[in-house]
Design an enzyme around this catalytic site. Structure first.
Site, mmCIF file in Angstrom:
data_model
loop_
_atom_site.group_PDB
_atom_site.id
_atom_site.type_symbol
_atom_site.label_atom_id
_atom_site.label_comp_id
_atom_site.label_asym_id
_atom_site.label_seq_id
_atom_site.Cartn_x
_atom_site.Cartn_y
_atom_site.Cartn_z
ATOM 1 N N HIS A 22 -1.242 -0.035 14.784
ATOM 2 C CA HIS A 22 -1.161 -0.905 13.604
ATOM 3 C C HIS A 22 -1.554 -2.332 13.978
ATOM 4 O O HIS A 22 -0.739 -3.124 14.441
ATOM 5 C CB HIS A 22 0.287 -0.870 13.070
ATOM 6 C CG HIS A 22 0.437 -1.459 11.704
ATOM 7 N ND1 HIS A 22 1.202 -0.863 10.728
ATOM 8 C CD2 HIS A 22 -0.075 -2.579 11.144
ATOM 9 C CE1 HIS A 22 1.152 -1.601 9.619
ATOM 10 N NE2 HIS A 22 0.387 -2.652 9.856
ATOM 11 N N ARG A 31 -8.674 -8.542 10.865
ATOM 12 C CA ARG A 31 -9.119 -9.518 9.847
ATOM 13 C C ARG A 31 -10.622 -9.586 9.605
ATOM 14 O O ARG A 31 -11.049 -10.318 8.708
ATOM 15 C CB ARG A 31 -8.625 -10.932 10.176
ATOM 16 C CG ARG A 31 -7.133 -11.045 10.383
ATOM 17 C CD ARG A 31 -6.355 -10.697 9.132
ATOM 18 N NE ARG A 31 -4.947 -11.041 9.249
ATOM 19 C CZ ARG A 31 -3.972 -10.405 8.626
ATOM 20 N NH1 ARG A 31 -4.230 -9.379 7.831
ATOM 21 N NH2 ARG A 31 -2.718 -10.790 8.765
ATOM 22 N N ASN A 72 -7.067 -3.490 5.361
ATOM 23 C CA ASN A 72 -6.927 -4.567 4.362
ATOM 24 C C ASN A 72 -7.780 -5.784 4.702
ATOM 25 O O ASN A 72 -7.289 -6.910 4.794
ATOM 26 C CB ASN A 72 -5.455 -4.947 4.156
ATOM 27 C CG ASN A 72 -4.782 -5.555 5.385
ATOM 28 O OD1 ASN A 72 -5.232 -5.354 6.514
ATOM 29 N ND2 ASN A 72 -3.718 -6.298 5.168
ATOM 30 N N HIS A 77 2.699 2.217 4.129
ATOM 31 C CA HIS A 77 3.489 0.971 4.155
ATOM 32 C C HIS A 77 4.512 1.151 3.039
ATOM 33 O O HIS A 77 4.161 1.066 1.859
ATOM 34 C CB HIS A 77 2.540 -0.207 3.906
ATOM 35 C CG HIS A 77 3.196 -1.491 3.516
ATOM 36 N ND1 HIS A 77 3.024 -2.644 4.238
ATOM 37 C CD2 HIS A 77 3.988 -1.813 2.467
ATOM 38 C CE1 HIS A 77 3.696 -3.631 3.640
ATOM 39 N NE2 HIS A 77 4.284 -3.146 2.568
ATOM 40 N N HIS A 97 5.796 0.643 10.404
ATOM 41 C CA HIS A 97 6.808 -0.414 10.604
ATOM 42 C C HIS A 97 8.147 -0.198 9.896
ATOM 43 O O HIS A 97 8.544 -0.994 9.037
ATOM 44 C CB HIS A 97 6.236 -1.795 10.256
ATOM 45 C CG HIS A 97 5.428 -1.919 8.991
ATOM 46 N ND1 HIS A 97 5.836 -1.422 7.783
ATOM 47 C CD2 HIS A 97 4.219 -2.498 8.757
ATOM 48 C CE1 HIS A 97 4.914 -1.703 6.864
ATOM 49 N NE2 HIS A 97 3.923 -2.344 7.431
ATOM 50 N N ASN A 150 6.617 -8.788 6.759
ATOM 51 C CA ASN A 150 6.854 -7.735 5.779
ATOM 52 C C ASN A 150 6.593 -6.387 6.442
ATOM 53 O O ASN A 150 5.499 -6.179 6.970
ATOM 54 C CB ASN A 150 5.921 -7.909 4.574
ATOM 55 C CG ASN A 150 6.385 -7.067 3.396
ATOM 56 O OD1 ASN A 150 7.556 -6.720 3.295
ATOM 57 N ND2 ASN A 150 5.457 -6.727 2.525
ATOM 58 N N ASP A 189 1.906 -4.254 14.569
ATOM 59 C CA ASP A 189 1.637 -4.901 13.271
ATOM 60 C C ASP A 189 1.133 -6.333 13.501
ATOM 61 O O ASP A 189 1.508 -7.261 12.772
ATOM 62 C CB ASP A 189 2.850 -4.870 12.342
ATOM 63 C CG ASP A 189 2.480 -5.244 10.907
ATOM 64 O OD1 ASP A 189 1.281 -5.384 10.601
ATOM 65 O OD2 ASP A 189 3.412 -5.405 10.084
ATOM 66 N N PHE A 214 3.041 -13.475 5.023
ATOM 67 C CA PHE A 214 3.833 -12.606 5.891
ATOM 68 C C PHE A 214 3.035 -12.205 7.130
ATOM 69 O O PHE A 214 1.859 -11.846 7.016
ATOM 70 C CB PHE A 214 4.207 -11.317 5.140
ATOM 71 C CG PHE A 214 5.158 -11.525 3.998
ATOM 72 C CD1 PHE A 214 6.524 -11.608 4.227
ATOM 73 C CD2 PHE A 214 4.689 -11.615 2.687
ATOM 74 C CE1 PHE A 214 7.411 -11.772 3.166
ATOM 75 C CE2 PHE A 214 5.573 -11.780 1.624
ATOM 76 C CZ PHE A 214 6.938 -11.862 1.862
ATOM 77 N N GLY A 215 3.683 -12.208 8.278
ATOM 78 C CA GLY A 215 3.046 -11.621 9.465
ATOM 79 C C GLY A 215 3.305 -12.399 10.734
ATOM 80 O O GLY A 215 3.478 -13.623 10.718
HETATM 81 C C1 NCD Z 1 0.423 -7.722 7.186
HETATM 82 C C2 NCD Z 1 -0.823 -8.580 7.001
HETATM 83 O O1 NCD Z 1 -0.720 -9.803 7.148
HETATM 84 O O2 NCD Z 1 -1.918 -8.036 6.778
HETATM 85 N N1 NCD Z 1 1.574 -8.590 7.134
HETATM 86 C C3 NCD Z 1 2.828 -8.292 7.549
HETATM 87 O O3 NCD Z 1 3.745 -9.120 7.439
HETATM 88 N N2 NCD Z 1 3.105 -7.136 8.076
HETATM 89 C C4 NCD Z 1 0.448 -6.631 6.191
HETATM 90 C C5 NCD Z 1 1.268 -5.444 6.554
HETATM 91 O O4 NCD Z 1 1.211 -4.916 7.678
HETATM 92 O O5 NCD Z 1 1.982 -4.942 5.688
HETATM 93 ZN ZN ZN Z 2 2.359 -3.053 6.339
#
Ligand code: NCD
Ligand code: ZN
Length: 433
Positions: free
Chosen positions: A62, A66, A96, A182, A235, A281, A308, A326-327
């Site tokens: 995971h 980008r 994504n 997810h 996750h 997230n 992630d 988020f991330g």
């Molecule tokens: C991820 C992202 O930024 O693409 N963000 C996250 O907080 N995990 C999206 C995801 O994995 O759900």
């Molecule tokens: Zn996710």
């Protein structure tokens, strides 16, 4: 290729062959040539590995690279360099991106860019639905033909039971295709900033309950049971999710699950300082949730540790808590934080950590050149690390971003060498290319 490397006197930890012993590993022409107690140097470049561990290269199920579309956060080159520095030889970038990886052309673009960088093998995830819109299925067949084995709308949850049913039914037609979910019921999580509980109340931040996750875990396990398709749960963060997986697994449902280092180590209380790098997230949950995740990882209910890795630019994270994305990044710290926080205190053994970070994710991805066994004739994808070296998590990172949930943390365990198809991508802790 052509060069010969000899790793001498390391602790070889290889769950696939159940080896855990001191020995020498010779690498020649991209493959493992010999593994034995003591090998002659011959023409090889010799690396003294006294006190070091040699393991199969880590495999991340995971990763967000980008590219295409958000190259200011990360590119395939910088992201796979971060992977190499963290000891990874294979990663699965999520779909994504912009455009979304929902047909074979985007997949081909990602594979080509990774091939140019030669820092890690990539096994891109294809989208489950077109544009991650949750309506019609993406070009799954076309992407399977292009070699894709894992499909996910990650970042978003597949919104209806009917759509996940169609996807799992489709996956069932191919023996080795996995649908990765997810799990997030957005009607319960909309507007959320963190886990719902005492801490969210005292911090004055909107919360989402664990049920936003485990309600979907339950739904998808029932659909996996119905269809016989292979389901992977991304996750996991809540205790109930672990319990549901444990039960479904014992019923014979084909399910695998992952957990991130940050959910294994941090809790919602670690948001007291409003550190946006810890805004992730699914959110960091309660200490009870974390305890259940640790037990689930130790007993194998949770199969894999996945990073992630979710890079975001400094100016994006340097915002009000409720406006920051988020991330957290994770590729460069995953091994060290797992060694420091889980292996050293005795919650899991080192072989279990390697199994969860390499052997098992390689199997889930169908990445046959990865995850061991470390045996003659096998592709030489390896990590060599010092389990005792202390360091502090801080910039600079090989990643283009620096949004680490672990910034400032003192850890033990550092990657010295990463070997990708017989070539060093990392030497003396630094990327070679
Ligand atoms: C991820 C992202 O930024 O693409 N963000 C996250 O907080 N995990 C999206 C995801 O994995 O759900
Ligand atoms: Zn996710």
């Amino acid at each position: 290729m052509g060069s010969e490397l000899l790793f001498r006197g390391a602790r070889i930890v290889d769950p696939a062959s159940e080896r855990d012993a001191i020995g020498d590993v010779r690498v020649r022409d991209g493959a493992i040539a010999e593994v034995d107690d003591r090998l002659d140097a011959g023409p090889a470049e010799v690396f003294d590995c006294d006190g070091l561990v040699v393991a199969p290269g880590l495999v991340d199920l995971h990763t967000h690279l980008r590219e295409p579309g958000a190259e200011h956060k990360e590119t395939i080159e910088t992201g796979t360099r971060a992977a190499a520095v963290g000891g990874y030889t294979a990663v699965a970038p999520m779909a994504n991106t912009e455009p979304v990886a929902d047909d074979a052309s985007v997949i081909a673009e990602v594979v080509a860019a990774a091939g140019k960088a030669r820092l890690a093998d990539v096994f891109p995830a294809g989208a489950v639905t077109k544009g991650l819109e949750g309506e019609s299925l993406a070009e799954i067949g076309e992407m399977v033909d292009a070699g894709v084995r894992i499909f996910s709308d990650d970042g978003r949850c597949v919104p209806t039971a009917r759509t996940i049913r169609n996807a799992l039914t489709y996956a069932r037609a191919f023996d080795d295709v996995t649908i990765a979910e997810h799990c997030e019921d957005v009607s319960l999580s909309i507007g959320h900033q963190m886990h719902e509980g005492l801490t969210s109340a005292s911090l004055g931040l909107a919360g989402q309950p664990g049920a936003a996750e485990h309600a979907i875990v339950y739904r998808d396990l029932e659909i996996a049971r119905l269809t016989g398709g292979r389901l992977h749960l991304c996750h996991l963060s809540s205790a109930r999710s672990v319990e549901l997986v444990r039960q479904a697994r014992s019923d014979g449902v084909r399910v695998t699950a992952e957990v991130t280092p940050h959910h294994l180590i941090l809790t919602d209380e670690d948001l007291a300082g409003y550190d946006t790098n810890r805004k992730v997230n699914p959110p960091l949950r309660s200490a009870e949730d974390r305890a259940a995740l640790r037990v689930g990882l130790a007993d194998g209910t949770i199969d894999a540790i996945a990073t992630d890795h979710a890079p975001h630019a400094v100016e994006e994270k340097d915002a009000e808590f409720d406006r920051a994305p988020f991330g957290t990044i994770g590729l460069e710290t995953a091994l060290a934080v797992v060694l420091t926080e889980l292996v050293e205190p005795g919650m899991i053994t080192l072989p279990r950590a390697i199994e969860a970070m390499s052997t098992t994710p390689a199997r889930i991805l169908g990445a046959r050149a990865h995850g061991g066994p470390i045996e003659p004739g096998r592709p030489a994808n390896l990590v060599v690390f010092d389990p005792a070296e202390r360091w502090t998590v801080e910039a600079p990172f090989a990643s283009r971003s620096r949004n680490s949930a672990f910034l400032g943390r003192e850890v033990r365990g550092r990657v010295r060498y990463t070997v990708l198809h017989g070539e060093l991508t990392v030497a003396e802790g630094k990327a070679t290319r």
